[in-house]
Structures are given as structure tokens and as C-alpha cells.
Design a protein around this motif. Structure first.
Motif, short mmCIF file in Angstrom:
data_model
loop_
_atom_site.label_atom_id
_atom_site.label_comp_id
_atom_site.label_asym_id
_atom_site.label_seq_id
_atom_site.Cartn_x
_atom_site.Cartn_y
_atom_site.Cartn_z
N ASN A 125 2.41 2.47 -3.43
CA ASN A 125 1.44 3.20 -4.24
C ASN A 125 0.99 4.50 -3.63
OD1 ASN A 125 0.65 1.66 -6.71
ND2 ASN A 125 -1.09 3.04 -6.37
N ARG A 182 -0.38 18.01 -9.18
CA ARG A 182 -1.65 18.70 -9.44
C ARG A 182 -1.79 19.93 -8.54
NH1 ARG A 182 -5.50 13.31 -9.83
NH2 ARG A 182 -4.68 12.59 -11.83
N TRP A 189 -5.47 15.10 0.13
CA TRP A 189 -5.15 13.77 -0.41
C TRP A 189 -3.74 13.37 -0.01
CZ3 TRP A 189 -8.35 10.30 -2.06
CH2 TRP A 189 -9.55 10.67 -2.65
N ARG A 249 0.84 -1.21 0.00
CA ARG A 249 0.00 0.00 0.00
C ARG A 249 0.87 1.25 0.00
NH1 ARG A 249 -4.02 0.15 4.77
NH2 ARG A 249 -5.06 1.65 3.41
N ILE A 296 -0.78 6.51 5.25
CA ILE A 296 -0.54 5.12 4.81
C ILE A 296 0.96 4.84 4.82
CG2 ILE A 296 -0.76 3.48 2.87
CD1 ILE A 296 -3.43 4.77 2.15
N ILE A 352 3.14 7.13 -4.90
CA ILE A 352 2.82 7.48 -6.30
C ILE A 352 1.58 8.39 -6.34
CG2 ILE A 352 2.22 6.56 -8.61
CD1 ILE A 352 5.09 5.80 -7.48
N GLU A 353 0.54 8.00 -5.58
CA GLU A 353 -0.67 8.83 -5.54
C GLU A 353 -0.35 10.21 -4.97
OE1 GLU A 353 -3.81 8.02 -6.72
OE2 GLU A 353 -2.91 6.19 -7.49
N HIS A 392 -3.65 12.20 3.46
CA HIS A 392 -4.23 10.85 3.55
C HIS A 392 -3.19 9.78 3.19
CE1 HIS A 392 -6.86 7.41 2.76
NE2 HIS A 392 -6.40 7.37 1.52
N TYR A 393 -2.49 10.02 2.09
CA TYR A 393 -1.51 9.03 1.64
C TYR A 393 -0.28 9.01 2.55
CZ TYR A 393 -4.39 8.12 -2.38
OH TYR A 393 -5.45 7.74 -3.17
N ILE A 409 1.37 12.30 -7.60
CA ILE A 409 0.42 12.78 -8.60
C ILE A 409 -0.35 13.99 -8.04
CG2 ILE A 409 -1.73 12.17 -9.84
CD1 ILE A 409 -0.50 9.27 -10.03
#
Lengths: 192, 192
Positions: free
Chosen positions: B135, B146, B158, B132, B165, B138-139, B161-162, B142
Motif C-alpha cells: 500500500n 499529484r 509524503w 504495509r 515503509i 500505491i500511496e 515517508h512511504y 498517488i
């Protein structure tokens, strides 16, 4: 024996745990292998994995890259044909590598299981490509199990978010995995 | 030549595109290779990748599993020592596999680039383990790009949040990658 040689790195690696009941019924369910100072996993008492390791003290961590197998083992039941037996413990046919462990419960914390490696095997190496969609299915699967346990609708919003990523980035097989996940959720809704 | 043999499956695979400018300056930046009926990528006109392929018509897709390389190539500048030249195009030393492409712009849509494979090489296969945290970086990367493009604060949520993790599931290297990402964001904040 280094777990890293079998694909299990430091931090948490998502694998499929296979276990067997005292009457010989195999089970497969996703777990996270925590590899820190000790190797351990959080396993909840109301699961087959938990009751099986209570009885047998054994668990196999299957390293699997196919997200469909995660969906099926988390939300449904994997066909027994997908498993074979090594040293009296079930192993997944689709595993790229596996490690068998002797399990030991923490004295205070019931859900904390220490894992002592017994043996492992590497069956297949691949080119490791980063794919947003593969992981989106894993995240959606985690949120689906949380939703089924708590009925908290925030998890459905997360699943919708990850579904968008799969729609945009997924392979045919990944889209099939997401369809299965939604099917399981719909099936379970009826039981509510 | 099958892209699948080089780790690029159907759907979108995240790779690092390496290109070279007409004056010989190499560049590395993450892109998604879209493998559907045609092979293509969305590349935005205000990027080095875009101006380089305008000039040279060539791009190499490097399949890389290390999320730190994604962070560095998306938000910073990868050290030129990390690259070597094959057939006049830069390739990443850390690539597990790479494919070189001839690029062709869509006639109507400026950002849509068709990719025609020239040649590829597999250098290293690994056990593909679902993580998890890999990724999540990576998220987060991204969302960071943005955020930098739009300044929309939803992307910071976001990223937070990541980041949770990665804190929970990440390896030392993954935590380092997240720290670098946050550092890039902080550095750019000052410029706002």
C-alpha cells in the motif's frame, strides 16, 4: 515448506499472532513476519505474545484480510470464540491461512525472535484487491499502539490522516473498524 | 452480476482502467472504482482514459495486486504486450479479475462517470495478506501523480515517508516498484 504458499512473502507481512499461556489462556496480537534470509519477528517483552512464547516456544501466524480483526487484536481483546485449538495452539477462525512456528530467541537481542515453520494450512483464497482504506486502518492501528506506548501526539495526527482515507474510501466494515479504533483510544484517554 | 464476486467491494477499490482510442491505441491507468448506491469513478478530462471513454463509452476495470503495475500505468506507459483484447477492449494479462463497463457521464459534473457493468471474469485467487509496503507504493504513486500535476512539494515529503515503509517492509519487487517511481519523478524533474 514454502511460506509463500501460505501468503507470507519476502519483506514484512502483517499477520495476527496467536499464542497460549501455560495456564491455557489464548492471546491474539498483530505482528509483522519478517521473511529475509531468516524468518523472524520483533516481539516486545511486555506483551502477552512474548511471555507466552517464552513459556511454550510456539506461535501461529494467522493471515487475515479483515482490518477489524487487526484493530480488535491490537487494541482490545478478541473474543475467545474467535479461536480454536490445533495441536495445542490457538488459531483464528477468520484466518485465510495459518502457519505454526517453533520460536527461538536471538542470543543478544531480546526482542528478535527466530521462527521455524512447523506446519501450515490454506483455508480460503480471495481476489486480492488494492484498497487504500484497508491499509489506512492498519497504519492507524500501528500509530494508535505507538501513541498508547509513548503518548506522543504526532501519532494522533497520523491517525487523523488515515481516518480521512477511511472516510473517503472505506467499506461499511472498514468504517466500523475505524470507529472501534477511535473508541479504544477514547477509552484509554480516560485512564491517563 | 455482483461486483463483489470480482473483487470490487463497497467503498473505493483501486484498479487499473484499460481503454482503447478510436484509432485502436490501448491505454492503462489507475482509477478508483467507487461502489456506493451507484458505481462510478472520477476521471479527469485531460487523460487518455477520459478521451477514450468519450469516444468508445467502454472501460475495463482490472483487479491487479502487483504495485509495480500501478506505478508503470500511473507514471509511465505499460508495454502493449501486457494487454490482450476481449470484445474490442484491452484487458491486462496480469489481472486477477476484470469487469467491463459501459460508461455514462454525469449531466452536471464532467469528471463523474457512471459505470454500468457488462461482464466480468475471475482468473486467479490468492491468499490476501496485509502488507504495509504494497500500500505504501500505491500511496506514493498517488502522491507522485499529484506532485506532477501541482508541483506542490508537500507531496515529495509524503513520498519520502512511504519510501521508508517500503525500505523497511518491502519485497524485492516492491523495492523495484519504488525505484521505478523515483526514476519517473527524476526523469520528469528534468523537464520542469
Amino acid at each position: 515448506m514454502k511460506l509463500r504458499d501460505f501468503g507470507i512473502q519476502d519483506g514484512i507481512s502483517e499477520v495476527i499472532a496467536t499464542t497460549i499461556s501455560p495456564t491455557g489462556k489464548p492471546n491474539a496480537a498483530p505482528i509483522g513476519i519478517i521473511s529475509d534470509k531468516k524468518i523472524c519477528a520483533r516481539i516486545y517483552p511486555d506483551t502477552h505474545t512474548y511471555s507466552n512464547i517464552q513459556a511454550t516456544k510456539k506461535l501461529v501466524a494467522n493471515v487475515v484480510s479483515d482490518p477489524l480483526v487487526f484493530v480488535l487484536s491490537a487494541l482490545g481483546d478478541l473474543d475467545e470464540k474467535e479461536l480454536y485449538i490445533v495441536d495445542e495452539i490457538p488459531v483464528l477462525r477468520c484466518a485465510d491461512a495459518w502457519v505454526s512456528f517453533e520460536c527461538e530467541k536471538d542470543e543478544q537481542d531480546d526482542t528478535l525472535i527466530y521462527l521455524h515453520p512447523i506446519k501450515g494450512k490454506v483455508l480460503r483464497k480471495r481476489i486480492w484487491t488494492i484498497r487504500r482504506s484497508t491499509n489506512a486502518i492498519i497504519e492507524a492501528t500501528i500509530h494508535a499502539t505507538r501513541y498508547l506506548a509513548t503518548k506522543d501526539e504526532k501519532y494522533l495526527k497520523w491517525i487523523a490522516h488515515y481516518e480521512e482515507i477511511v472516510k473517503k474510501c472505506g467499506s461499511m466494515r472498514e468504517k466500523e473498524a475505524m470507529k472501534k479504533l477511535k473508541g479504544f483510544l477514547r477509552g484509554r484517554y480516560k485512564k491517563l
